[in-house]
Motif scaffolding. Structure first.
Motif, PDB file in Angstrom:
ATOM      1  N   TYR A   1      48.997  31.248  40.668  1.00  0.00           N
ATOM      2  CA  TYR A   1      48.300  32.305  40.067  1.00  0.00           C
ATOM      3  C   TYR A   1      48.606  32.460  38.790  1.00  0.00           C
ATOM      4  N   ARG A   2      47.679  32.830  37.830  1.00  0.00           N
ATOM      5  CA  ARG A   2      47.824  33.069  36.352  1.00  0.00           C
ATOM      6  C   ARG A   2      48.433  34.433  36.352  1.00  0.00           C
ATOM      7  N   ARG A   3      49.528  34.478  35.743  1.00  0.00           N
ATOM      8  CA  ARG A   3      50.263  35.916  35.217  1.00  0.00           C
ATOM      9  C   ARG A   3      49.155  36.846  34.637  1.00  0.00           C
ATOM     10  N   SER A   4      48.338  36.152  33.821  1.00  0.00           N
ATOM     11  CA  SER A   4      47.011  37.243  33.154  1.00  0.00           C
ATOM     12  C   SER A   4      46.176  37.986  33.996  1.00  0.00           C
ATOM     13  N   ASP A   5      45.946  36.962  35.302  1.00  0.00           N
ATOM     14  CA  ASP A   5      45.019  37.553  36.450  1.00  0.00           C
ATOM     15  C   ASP A   5      45.649  38.490  37.126  1.00  0.00           C
ATOM     16  N   LEU A   6      46.802  38.421  37.198  1.00  0.00           N
ATOM     17  CA  LEU A   6      47.776  39.439  38.099  1.00  0.00           C
ATOM     18  C   LEU A   6      47.832  40.691  37.302  1.00  0.00           C
TER      19      LEU A   6
ATOM     20  N   GLN B   1      43.701  48.555  39.396  1.00  0.00           N
ATOM     21  CA  GLN B   1      44.227  49.189  40.691  1.00  0.00           C
ATOM     22  C   GLN B   1      44.562  50.654  39.820  1.00  0.00           C
ATOM     23  N   LEU B   2      45.181  50.519  38.838  1.00  0.00           N
ATOM     24  CA  LEU B   2      45.654  51.883  38.178  1.00  0.00           C
ATOM     25  C   LEU B   2      44.503  52.605  37.763  1.00  0.00           C
ATOM     26  N   ARG B   3      43.314  51.968  37.557  1.00  0.00           N
ATOM     27  CA  ARG B   3      42.110  52.835  37.195  1.00  0.00           C
ATOM     28  C   ARG B   3      41.480  53.534  38.286  1.00  0.00           C
TER      29      ARG B   3
ATOM     30  N   ASP C   1      43.906  36.333  49.929  1.00  0.00           N
ATOM     31  CA  ASP C   1      43.363  35.290  49.614  1.00  0.00           C
ATOM     32  C   ASP C   1      42.344  34.852  50.548  1.00  0.00           C
ATOM     33  N   CYS C   2      42.885  34.780  51.799  1.00  0.00           N
ATOM     34  CA  CYS C   2      42.084  34.234  52.884  1.00  0.00           C
ATOM     35  C   CYS C   2      40.766  35.206  53.290  1.00  0.00           C
ATOM     36  N   THR C   3      40.987  36.410  53.098  1.00  0.00           N
ATOM     37  CA  THR C   3      39.875  37.630  53.403  1.00  0.00           C
ATOM     38  C   THR C   3      39.052  37.730  52.201  1.00  0.00           C
ATOM     39  N   LYS C   4      39.456  37.295  50.880  1.00  0.00           N
ATOM     40  CA  LYS C   4      38.869  37.586  49.774  1.00  0.00           C
ATOM     41  C   LYS C   4      38.963  39.040  49.463  1.00  0.00           C
ATOM     42  N   ARG C   5      39.796  39.713  50.093  1.00  0.00           N
ATOM     43  CA  ARG C   5      40.006  41.137  49.767  1.00  0.00           C
ATOM     44  C   ARG C   5      40.002  41.675  48.369  1.00  0.00           C
ATOM     45  N   TYR C   6      40.835  40.805  47.537  1.00  0.00           N
ATOM     46  CA  TYR C   6      40.919  41.053  46.286  1.00  0.00           C
ATOM     47  C   TYR C   6      40.818  39.777  45.456  1.00  0.00           C
TER      48      TYR C   6
END
Length: 62
Positions: free
Chosen positions: A47-52, A59-61, A29-34
């Motif tokens: 966090y919204r579960r749908s966003d996760l 990541q699977l793609r 979150d801090c580094t905006k990596r994802y």
């Protein structure tokens, strides 16, 4: 009305859901990596579960 997938969960639960540590999520979150789209409610991060779920699919793609 929120569906179950749109429920808000805290960082500890989100980390468990993604199988990472809460510290890892904090760094992402801090580094905006994802872009997990964390929501701040006061000092709490949620966090919204749908966003996760979208993050997992991306990541699977790869």
């Amino acid at each position: 009305m929120q569906t179950k997938d749109d429920s808000l969960i805290d960082r500890r639960e989100a980390a468990k859901y993604l199988s990472v540590s809460p510290g890892t999520l904090a760094v992402w979150d801090c580094t905006k990596r994802y872009d997990l789209k964390p929501r701040k409610i006061g000092r709490a991060v949620r966090y919204r579960r749908s966003d996760l779920d979208k993050f997992i699919e991306q990541q699977l793609r790869r």
